[in-house]
Design a protein around this motif. Structure first.
Motif, PDB file in Angstrom:
ATOM      1  N   ALA A   1       1.805   9.779  -3.439  1.00  0.00           N
ATOM      2  CA  ALA A   1       1.112   9.994  -2.243  1.00  0.00           C
ATOM      3  C   ALA A   1       0.825  11.572  -2.232  1.00  0.00           C
ATOM      4  CB  ALA A   1       1.629   9.515  -1.293  1.00  0.00           C
ATOM      5  N   GLU A   2       1.988  12.333  -2.378  1.00  0.00           N
ATOM      6  CA  GLU A   2       2.191  13.586  -1.963  1.00  0.00           C
ATOM      7  C   GLU A   2       1.153  14.105  -3.196  1.00  0.00           C
ATOM      8  OE1 GLU A   2       5.175  17.033  -3.697  1.00  0.00           O
ATOM      9  OE2 GLU A   2       5.839  15.159  -3.314  1.00  0.00           O
ATOM     10  N   LEU A   3       0.952  13.720  -4.245  1.00  0.00           N
ATOM     11  CA  LEU A   3       0.113  14.459  -5.354  1.00  0.00           C
ATOM     12  C   LEU A   3      -1.250  13.827  -5.240  1.00  0.00           C
ATOM     13  CD1 LEU A   3       2.522  14.284  -8.237  1.00  0.00           C
ATOM     14  CD2 LEU A   3       1.727  16.101  -7.256  1.00  0.00           C
ATOM     15  N   ASP A   4      -1.448  13.242  -4.198  1.00  0.00           N
ATOM     16  CA  ASP A   4      -2.881  12.477  -3.779  1.00  0.00           C
ATOM     17  C   ASP A   4      -3.274  11.791  -5.308  1.00  0.00           C
ATOM     18  OD1 ASP A   4      -4.966  11.918  -2.469  1.00  0.00           O
ATOM     19  OD2 ASP A   4      -5.988  13.663  -3.099  1.00  0.00           O
ATOM     20  N   ILE A   5      -2.544  10.862  -5.720  1.00  0.00           N
ATOM     21  CA  ILE A   5      -2.682  10.205  -7.089  1.00  0.00           C
ATOM     22  C   ILE A   5      -2.837   8.806  -6.634  1.00  0.00           C
ATOM     23  CG2 ILE A   5      -2.013   9.265  -9.285  1.00  0.00           C
ATOM     24  CD1 ILE A   5      -0.488  11.927  -9.733  1.00  0.00           C
ATOM     25  N   GLU A   6      -4.024   8.082  -6.766  1.00  0.00           N
ATOM     26  CA  GLU A   6      -4.159   6.787  -6.390  1.00  0.00           C
ATOM     27  C   GLU A   6      -3.019   5.831  -7.122  1.00  0.00           C
ATOM     28  OE1 GLU A   6      -7.906   4.732  -8.023  1.00  0.00           O
ATOM     29  OE2 GLU A   6      -8.512   6.791  -8.309  1.00  0.00           O
ATOM     30  N   TYR A   7      -2.768   4.684  -6.635  1.00  0.00           N
ATOM     31  CA  TYR A   7      -1.920   3.576  -7.155  1.00  0.00           C
ATOM     32  C   TYR A   7      -2.214   2.357  -6.697  1.00  0.00           C
ATOM     33  CZ  TYR A   7       1.315   4.069  -3.223  1.00  0.00           C
ATOM     34  OH  TYR A   7       1.804   3.904  -2.105  1.00  0.00           O
ATOM     35  N   THR A   8      -1.807   1.199  -7.373  1.00  0.00           N
ATOM     36  CA  THR A   8      -1.828  -0.085  -7.019  1.00  0.00           C
ATOM     37  C   THR A   8      -0.311  -0.626  -6.935  1.00  0.00           C
ATOM     38  OG1 THR A   8      -4.175  -0.270  -7.994  1.00  0.00           O
ATOM     39  CG2 THR A   8      -2.800  -2.294  -7.481  1.00  0.00           C
ATOM     40  N   PRO A   9       0.098  -1.048  -6.231  1.00  0.00           N
ATOM     41  CA  PRO A   9       1.585  -1.748  -6.114  1.00  0.00           C
ATOM     42  C   PRO A   9       1.298  -3.102  -6.962  1.00  0.00           C
ATOM     43  CG  PRO A   9       1.024  -1.167  -3.661  1.00  0.00           C
ATOM     44  CD  PRO A   9      -0.445  -1.001  -4.737  1.00  0.00           C
ATOM     45  N   LEU A  10       2.305  -3.337  -7.999  1.00  0.00           N
ATOM     46  CA  LEU A  10       2.126  -4.505  -8.469  1.00  0.00           C
ATOM     47  C   LEU A  10       3.745  -5.174  -8.552  1.00  0.00           C
ATOM     48  CD1 LEU A  10       0.186  -3.173 -11.966  1.00  0.00           C
ATOM     49  CD2 LEU A  10      -0.630  -4.524  -9.768  1.00  0.00           C
ATOM     50  N   LEU A  11       4.001  -6.318  -8.629  1.00  0.00           N
ATOM     51  CA  LEU A  11       5.077  -7.105  -8.841  1.00  0.00           C
ATOM     52  C   LEU A  11       6.002  -6.838  -7.537  1.00  0.00           C
ATOM     53  CD1 LEU A  11       5.620  -7.033 -12.497  1.00  0.00           C
ATOM     54  CD2 LEU A  11       4.122  -8.659 -11.310  1.00  0.00           C
ATOM     55  N   GLU A  12       5.563  -6.346  -6.468  1.00  0.00           N
ATOM     56  CA  GLU A  12       6.276  -5.965  -5.359  1.00  0.00           C
ATOM     57  C   GLU A  12       6.899  -4.407  -5.491  1.00  0.00           C
ATOM     58  OE1 GLU A  12       9.920  -7.470  -2.640  1.00  0.00           O
ATOM     59  OE2 GLU A  12       9.131  -8.885  -3.781  1.00  0.00           O
TER      60      GLU A  12
END
Length: 394
Positions: free
Chosen positions: A45-56
């Protein structure tokens, strides 16, 4: 570009070591990596990189290049081991009975370091870089579940890379080989059931402990007498539990362990030999045998083109003399094999050893520790190979 990349990575070293130490202090077992996941997601989030949470606890992050192109993925495992740390380091594990004894904290910190370097260059990238933070490598295979959850899609991954720490070679080196590099695994449990009796009257019972001892010895003949001496096969019985007192023949014994091969026909043959030996010896000893034999990790097979990419990128960054050729595969296993089954991949070792600093203990040892000075080099290597993959058209 290469020199600048390395300089930037070295300048990031204090931050990367801060992340690494925070991970090392708070190790978590497979599928429990909540603190680890939180730290990873905060950096993304600090780097403004998008991500998708997976497997909790896992995550698939995406650095989108400024121009269209292919997609390269990097895997970092996150979980720790149920071992009590004995390193005496100031940032040693604060969790009783759990430590990062296999370097997964290093893998995670290094991939976050690559995220710093690549996000700065995203406008010039012709394609995308996926950063896969995977739970539970040491357990039942988080890699397969990450793939099932869609981590290789949207955009579709064209190649995958993964590094692993190696304390047996010095910081500043990389070791790699084309073809098989890690073993396929088949964990097993054998439960023997017989008739209990007094230790003074063994003829009235059927001794599951003697049967288990016979089995342990006989199973070693799979490698020593049923396999060519030039073919790598390892049969390990790591646990044998039975009985409650020295003068009682118990009714049950349980053995557990693992079969290791390089996959293919050898894997099928070893599984068949294992079953025939267990059932035959159990019958001969007059006990019942219940066999649980699991198809574990498939083994890691390094694609020649991807291996060549790693060699070239490492030589640019570290110098050709520091790129070492592994003479033979390891009988260790890693679930990165699921990724390299899905797309061309390469699994390589990053040197983190230092005799002068005392970083020499092997993996899965209570005194295992990595040289933190290797962190920026691993981060820079990830970034270099990503750039080269997207530029060279491998």
């Amino acid at each position: 570009m290469t020199g600048q990349l390395k300089e930037e990575a070295l300048a990031l070293a204090p931050r990367l070591q801060e992340i690494f130490r925070a991970l090392h202090r708070r190790p978590e077992l497979g599928n429990q990596e909540r603190h680890t996941a939180g730290l990873i997601r905060s950096v993304l989030a600090e780097l403004d990189i998008e991500y998708t949470p997976l497997l909790e606890t896992g995550a698939a992050a995406l650095i989108r290049g400024g121009r269209p192109g292919r997609t390269i993925a990097f895997r970092a495992d996150m979980d720790a081991l149920p071992i009590t740390e004995e390193t005496g380091l100031p940032y040693a594990s604060q969790v009783p009975g759990v430590m990062h004894a296999c370097g997964h904290d290093f893998h995670t910190a290094a991939l976050l370091g690559a995220a710093f370097l690549l996000q700065r260059r995203r406008a010039s990238l012709a394609g995308n870089v996926k950063l896969l933070f995977q739970p539970d490598e040491e357990g039942d295979g988080g890699a397969a579940r990450m793939i099932q959850a869609g981590c290789m899609e949207n955009p579709r991954v064209d190649g995958a890379l993964c590094c692993h720490v190696e304390s047996g070679v010095p910081t500043g080196t990389v070791s790699v080989r084309s073809g098989p590099i890690c073993a396929a695994s088949n964990p097993f449990t054998i439960t023997l059931r017989g008739r209990g009796s007094h230790g003074a009257k063994p003829h009235l019972g059927t001794d599951v402990i003697v049967a288990g001892a016979q089995l342990i010895t006989a199973l070693q003949t799979i490698a020593s007498r049923r396999t060519s001496p030039t073919e790598p096969v390892v049969v390990t019985v790591g646990s044998f539990h039975s009985g409650t007192a020295g003068n009682i023949l118990p009714e049950e014994a349980r053995l557990s362990g693992i079969l290791r091969t390089m996959g293919g026909p050898a894997r099928a043959r070893v599984k068949s030999d294992f079953r025939s030996l267990v059932t035959g010896i159990a019958a001969a000893m007059g006990v019942e045998a219940e066999i649980t034999l699991v198809d574990g990790y498939p083994g890691c097979l390094n694609d020649p083109a991807m291996t060549g990419l790693v060699r070239r990128s490492a030589a640019k960054l570290l110098g050709g003399k520091n790129v070492l050729e592994l003479p033979e595969p390891s009988l260790g296993t890693d679930d990165f094999g699921y990724f390299s089954e899905a797309v061309p991949g390469c699994y390589y070792y990053v040197g983190v050893g230092s005799e002068t600093k005392g970083f020499t203990a092997p993996n899965h040892n209570p005194r295992f520790a990595v040289d933190p000075d290797a962190l920026p080099l691993a981060a820079a290597l990830h970034a270099q190979t990503a750039i080269d993959f997207l530029t060279e058209g491998i």
